[in-house]
Design an enzyme around this catalytic site. Structure first.
Site, short mmCIF file in Angstrom:
data_model
loop_
_atom_site.label_atom_id
_atom_site.label_comp_id
_atom_site.label_asym_id
_atom_site.label_seq_id
_atom_site.Cartn_x
_atom_site.Cartn_y
_atom_site.Cartn_z
N HIS A 108 -20.29 11.13 38.01
CA HIS A 108 -19.97 12.39 38.68
C HIS A 108 -21.06 13.40 38.32
CE1 HIS A 108 -18.64 14.27 34.85
NE2 HIS A 108 -18.17 13.08 34.58
N LYS A 110 -17.86 17.88 46.45
CA LYS A 110 -17.68 18.51 45.16
C LYS A 110 -17.71 17.47 44.04
CE LYS A 110 -15.32 22.41 43.14
NZ LYS A 110 -14.31 23.47 43.34
N HIS A 143 -27.03 9.36 26.41
CA HIS A 143 -26.36 10.47 27.09
C HIS A 143 -26.23 11.70 26.21
CE1 HIS A 143 -23.93 12.16 30.28
NE2 HIS A 143 -22.90 12.36 29.48
N HIS A 164 -27.82 15.46 26.52
CA HIS A 164 -27.03 16.70 26.45
C HIS A 164 -27.60 17.65 25.40
CE1 HIS A 164 -23.67 16.77 29.16
NE2 HIS A 164 -23.15 15.63 28.76
N ASN A 188 -15.49 25.43 28.54
CA ASN A 188 -14.27 26.13 28.15
C ASN A 188 -14.66 27.46 27.51
OD1 ASN A 188 -11.91 26.94 26.42
ND2 ASN A 188 -11.06 25.06 27.27
N ASP A 200 -22.39 17.22 32.78
CA ASP A 200 -23.25 16.05 32.98
C ASP A 200 -24.42 16.33 33.92
OD1 ASP A 200 -21.76 14.55 31.26
OD2 ASP A 200 -21.23 12.99 32.70
N ARG A 211 -21.01 28.14 37.43
CA ARG A 211 -20.72 29.57 37.54
C ARG A 211 -21.66 30.21 38.57
NH1 ARG A 211 -16.61 28.32 35.02
NH2 ARG A 211 -16.28 28.76 32.80
N ALA A 212 -21.09 31.03 39.43
CA ALA A 212 -21.91 31.87 40.31
C ALA A 212 -22.37 33.08 39.51
CB ALA A 212 -21.10 32.32 41.52
N THR A 236 -17.15 36.17 41.86
CA THR A 236 -16.61 34.82 41.84
C THR A 236 -17.48 33.95 42.74
OG1 THR A 236 -14.58 33.48 42.09
CG2 THR A 236 -15.00 35.15 43.77
#
Length: 562
Positions: free
Chosen positions: A14, A39, A110, A114, A299, A323, A405-406, A517
């Protein structure tokens, strides 16, 4: 000497993506979902994202020197799949280039990818690194050290101890779906946390409290990979622990608010586990900087707790810790191996494809919409005035943001002084009414609205903070039920046009912030192109006007600026 190009990709399960470096400097990062309009791009390789990155740099596939992949599938049985051979990678990433001589391939573990995406990007020589996500090849959490351009992993927790899976499973238990982790975090603010969540902090880290689970067959791991193979077993093992809390059963038709206490308990468990990890990491790595990545770093409530804990003087989370960010991390690891280089300090998120004024005018004309081009000052004044009048504005200017995030490049904007802005935006976007929206605020005026410490994550709207009690009535639309907000601090040097808009709004109203938003409707990725923005504008009649580059777009001539 010719430039050296490293193309990084996430070809995971994803959030596939591509990132392009030129001599170690970031040129572009594109998430596949933005281009394909699916999405999370579940099951999609990043072929369109790759093509977009190369197009922005003006090069072709044959110009790529190294292909860096943010997974090392060679560590697990899935790596034997034909998709990961040279021919398979060519077909996956360059589908129209059958005769292409593939560049050298670098498989990057992976969690190393990150970690590198955060550590190389935060402009420091040394950092403690923390990666918390669903699943890597065999691990779910890693702590480590970044020094001398190298990431050293000091300890890992296995997939069976995944904090990402813990939170995904809790979101499913509350009836919010696997991808509903952000909803669960928002719901937690309405509840009262209890002790006994099925995760607990222990010396040196944490452990999940799980019922015995069935062994995951090796054949399943080989065919599906760690995410899809392990998640059902981990989720099932956590269900008895979830069932100890009211309403004692997974949600079906009941209102989500009944699960507020459950959500608060799950959130508190996550925060305690991550604080324990950070405490252990600070003990092992004596540095004041923490670089954090992995999907759990989205979060923002937990990130806010970390920032306020004071364990580290500085907490850095990149704008794309999910990811999708391992494409960048893998490319950085590979570029570093080619010799000394200066990585790009990522202090803004605008690395996607651009929306130009010309493209905006063309898209508006094709849709039969009225439009008028304005200069920078006139545009900021006009749009600020429209927001102050209570109008909702779609704003798409310049290069798109990376991450979920926009941040003032693909945003829906409204007046923070009116609580009804929250209601109107949630209706427009098909969101639950209890979900908050966020403020974009001028960095130099943030202290007027927010109390306590703000750190790097506020640049990317990735840390919750407390709204000053005397400011909550000034900005009720962006103040959550617990008095918190998820602020974005806007800096003039990284987005001057957006900064100018908010400054104009401040001069009109005395409030140095607007509601921000993401510019998308339910089920859609954030808009990417001018065409995407026009399509969303025409479907969502509640959006009053649209800005594309320097062009104001409306449904009729009478609504255009004079």
């Amino acid at each position: 000497m010719s430039a050296r190009y490293v193309l990084g990709v996430n070809i995971g399960f994803h959030d596939s993506s591509a990132a392009l470096l030129r001599d170690g400097a970031l040129c572009a990062l594109v998430e596949q979902e933005r281009v394909s309009r699916r999405k999370h791009a579940v099951g999609q390789p990043p072929a369109e994202a790759v093509a977009a990155c190369l197009a922005m740099a003006g090069i072709g596939p044959a110009d790529v020197d190294t292909l860096a992949i943010g997974w090392d599938f060679r560590q697990i049985p899935l790596g034997r799949n034909r998709r990961f051979t040279t021919d398979g990678l060519r077909a996956m990433l360059f589908p129209d280039q059958e005769d292409l001589v593939m560049p050298a391939v670098r498989w990057v573990p992976h969690h190393v990818a990150h970690a590198a995406s955060a550590a190389f990007s935060c402009d420091t020589d040394e950092a403690a690194v923390l990666v918390v996500d669903g699943a890597g090849e065999t691990q779910s959490t890693s702590i480590g050290r970044f020094a001398d351009g190298e990431v050293e992993i000091l300890r890992e927790w296995p997939v069976e101890e995944s904090l990402g899976f813990y939170y995904n499973a809790a979101a499913e238990w509350a009836g919010l779906g696997y991808w509903g982790t952000g909803k669960l975090m928002g719901l937690a603010a309405y509840g009262r946390a209890a002790s006994g969540a099925p995760v607990r902090a222990v010396p040196g880290g944490y452990e999940l409290v799980r019922a015995p689970a069935a062994q995951v067959p090796a054949r399943r791991i080989a065919s599906l990979g760690p995410l899809m193979a392990y998640y059902p077993a981990v989720a099932e093992s956590l269900r008895p622990g979830f069932g100890a809390f009211f309403p004692y059963a997974p949600r079906e038709a009941e209102e989500p608010i009944a699960y507020a206490d459950f959500a608060a308990t799950v959130q508190q468990g996550l925060e305690e586990a991550v604080l324990s990890l950070a405490t252990e990491l600070r003990r092992r790595v004596d540095t004041p900087v923490l670089a954090l990545a992995g999907g759990v770093a989205m979060n923002c409530t937990m990130i806010g707790v970390l920032v306020r804990s004071g364990l580290f003087d500085r907490v850095y989370v990149p704008p794309v810790p999910t990811d999708a960010g391992v494409s960048l991390g893998a490319a950085l690891v590979s570029a570093r191996e080619c010799g000394p280089f200066t990585p790009t300090r990522i202090d803004h998120a605008y690395w996607g494809r651009p929306v130009t004024t010309e493209a905006g005018e063309s898209a508006a004309a094709r849709a039969g919409l009225a439009h008028r081009r304005l200069g920078d000052d006139a545009l900021a004044r006009f749009v600020a005035g429209e927001i102050a009048r209570g109008r909702i504005v779609g704003w798409a200017r310049g290069r798109g943001e990376i991450g979920q995030r926009a941040l003032g490049a693909r945003s829906l904007l409204a007046d923070p002084r009116d609580r009804r802005s929250l209601e109107r935006l949630n209706v427009l976007k098909g969101r639950e009414m209890w979900r908050p929206v966020a403020p974009s605020m001028l960095a130099e005026h943030a202290h007027e609205l927010i109390e306590g410490r703000l750190d790097d994550p506020s640049r990317f709207m990735l840390a919750a903070a407390s709204v000053r009690p005397d400011a909550r009535r000034r900005i009720p639309a962006v103040t959550h039920v617990d008095g918190s907000a998820r602020p974005q601090t806007v800096h003039r040097d990284t987005n001057p046009g957006y900064w100018a808009l908010i400054e104009q709004f401040r001069q009109l109203t005395g409030v140095p912030a607007v509601v921000n938003t993401s510019f998308n409707l339910a089920g859609d990725p954030i808009v990417d192109s001018a065409t995407d923005a026009v399509d969303t504008f025409t479907r969502a009649k509640e959006i009053d006007l649209l800005v594309l580059g320097d062009t104001v777009v409306t449904r009729g001539e009478d609504d255009l600026p004079a």
